[in-house]
Write a protein that holds these residues in place. Sequence first.
Motif, short mmCIF file in Angstrom:
data_model
loop_
_atom_site.label_atom_id
_atom_site.label_comp_id
_atom_site.label_asym_id
_atom_site.label_seq_id
_atom_site.Cartn_x
_atom_site.Cartn_y
_atom_site.Cartn_z
N LYS A 257 0.82 -1.21 0.00
CA LYS A 257 0.00 0.00 0.00
C LYS A 257 0.86 1.26 0.00
CE LYS A 257 -3.86 -2.21 2.39
NZ LYS A 257 -4.76 -2.19 3.59
N GLY A 258 2.15 1.09 0.24
CA GLY A 258 3.05 2.23 0.36
C GLY A 258 3.49 2.78 -0.99
N HIS A 259 3.66 4.10 -1.05
CA HIS A 259 4.15 4.80 -2.24
C HIS A 259 5.62 5.15 -1.97
CE1 HIS A 259 4.69 7.61 -5.45
NE2 HIS A 259 3.41 7.67 -5.77
N PHE A 260 6.51 4.73 -2.88
CA PHE A 260 7.93 4.94 -2.61
C PHE A 260 8.29 6.43 -2.53
CE2 PHE A 260 7.78 4.57 -7.29
CZ PHE A 260 8.48 5.70 -7.67
N ALA A 261 7.52 7.29 -3.17
CA ALA A 261 7.81 8.72 -3.13
C ALA A 261 7.46 9.34 -1.78
CB ALA A 261 7.06 9.45 -4.23
N SER A 290 4.00 3.75 -8.92
CA SER A 290 3.90 4.40 -7.61
C SER A 290 4.19 3.46 -6.45
CB SER A 290 2.50 4.99 -7.43
OG SER A 290 1.51 4.00 -7.60
N ARG A 291 3.53 2.33 -6.41
CA ARG A 291 3.57 1.50 -5.21
C ARG A 291 4.79 0.57 -5.17
NH1 ARG A 291 -2.48 -0.70 -5.31
NH2 ARG A 291 -1.74 -2.03 -3.63
N LYS A 292 5.21 0.26 -3.95
CA LYS A 292 6.29 -0.68 -3.74
C LYS A 292 5.77 -2.11 -3.90
CE LYS A 292 8.66 2.24 -0.32
NZ LYS A 292 9.20 2.29 1.06
N GLY A 345 1.05 -7.59 -20.61
CA GLY A 345 0.00 -8.60 -20.43
C GLY A 345 0.54 -9.92 -19.93
N MET A 346 1.69 -9.89 -19.26
CA MET A 346 2.33 -11.12 -18.79
C MET A 346 2.40 -11.18 -17.26
SD MET A 346 5.41 -11.20 -21.63
CE MET A 346 6.00 -12.84 -21.25
N GLY A 347 1.66 -10.30 -16.60
CA GLY A 347 1.65 -10.31 -15.14
C GLY A 347 0.52 -9.47 -14.61
N TYR A 348 0.11 -9.75 -13.37
CA TYR A 348 -0.95 -8.97 -12.72
C TYR A 348 -0.81 -9.12 -11.21
CZ TYR A 348 -3.46 -13.49 -12.58
OH TYR A 348 -3.82 -14.81 -12.38
N PRO A 349 -1.41 -8.19 -10.45
CA PRO A 349 -1.24 -8.22 -8.99
C PRO A 349 -2.08 -9.27 -8.30
CG PRO A 349 -2.59 -6.34 -9.64
CD PRO A 349 -2.09 -6.97 -10.91
N THR A 350 -1.59 -9.74 -7.17
CA THR A 350 -2.31 -10.68 -6.33
C THR A 350 -2.01 -10.31 -4.88
OG1 THR A 350 -2.73 -13.05 -5.94
CG2 THR A 350 -0.44 -12.38 -6.18
N SER A 351 -2.47 -11.11 -3.95
CA SER A 351 -2.16 -10.87 -2.54
C SER A 351 -1.86 -12.20 -1.87
CB SER A 351 -3.33 -10.17 -1.82
OG SER A 351 -4.49 -10.98 -1.87
#
Length: 414
Positions: A257-261, A290-292, A345-351
């Motif tokens: 959830k963190g933004h490196f900036a 944006s996100r780490k 199109g070769m990756g997407y976020p998960t948890s």
Amino acid sequence: MRENAERDSTALAAELGIEFDRAAPGLPFTIHTANWERLHHALAAAGLRVQRLHDAHSNAAAAAWSVCTSAAPTGGIADLRGCGAVWQVFPGGLEALVDAQDFNGTVDAVYTWVDANDPVWYGSYQQQLRAAARPAGDSAVNLARFASRDELRYSLRSLEMNLPWIDKIYLVTAGQRPAWLAEEHPRLNVVDHREIFSNPDQCLPTFNSHAIESQLANIPGLSEHFLYVNDDVFFGRYLHPNTFFGPVGQAKYCLTKGHFAEAEDLGLPINQAAANNRQVILEHFGRTTSRKFQHVAHPQRLDVHRRIHKDLGSRIAEIATHDFRAATDLSIPSSLAHQYAARLGMGYPTSVKYQYVDIGTDSFHLDMLRLARNSGLDMFCINEVLSAADPNRRSHVVSEFLSASFPIASSFEK
């Protein structure tokens, strides 16, 4: 232990005339719901321990179970169900063993490792440090980055126990080899930096993980799909390949959830590299970042790395020459490759269920207590950004925790 459980459980199924199958070696056995009820009772009657796993299984399965022999240890911090034979229960027939949403391709694992206690390595490190005129307290060169507490031993234990479907393991080192590592193993390859750097005479020795990571695509024989694992990352419970890869092999990465900036210290190498990654994505795809990313095992596509090398060949050649982390570095497998995979199109976020502990923080002891009580983690990381004030005491805490969490030696040990 797993082999014994697989032998005993499949023999009992065959004796009862129960149909079962397996999509590939290392993957779970597959059985129909009606047959599982009968086998479950027979396994328990034969003195085998049958424990339900969490939802890490084929999308076609209604449930997954671990079958362990009576010799398997119980109790303690560790969830040792991954040591058993894994059975998936299908509510439908067994005509096809892989769901349309499943990934069942070959997956390798790549570790990068260094032993700062090696006097030859340490002498070279000190020589390069003096030549670079870098202060030892600088985060980019701090010796804490290279400290070894036998994390690799326990990370490999956790991998073999909980990811039995991993094919080859590549250990990338600076000509080093842990004293406890088996001399030969059919699935383990120790890879020297000289084998993967395009210009080793100009680039080595290096003490820059960004430089080493930029060369991973050059590992001979590496599979298209692989996990990049730091030795301070551990697998807390059995995980199916679906945890890491999508139906057609998309890499499933984990955002924070963190933004490196918004980081407190934008000058830290990790934040500098993130900003550099953002500039690359902006130039090549017209998008920002944006996100780490969480410090977990990073699923990778070799084709993504090759595309990065094609687009940034001269930049990567420059990074490879940086003997310590530099302000112009890119962090490729842990960040840039995920950004590229998303746009291609070769990756997407998960948890995943995950916890991070920094050895050098004031909250270290409380964080370790929380980790010990946090059952059901998919992965966790015990990292050290800067040296702690009481390193010996903290190292002892980490060692005791890891030995209790992963007490069973892997086949990679002598």
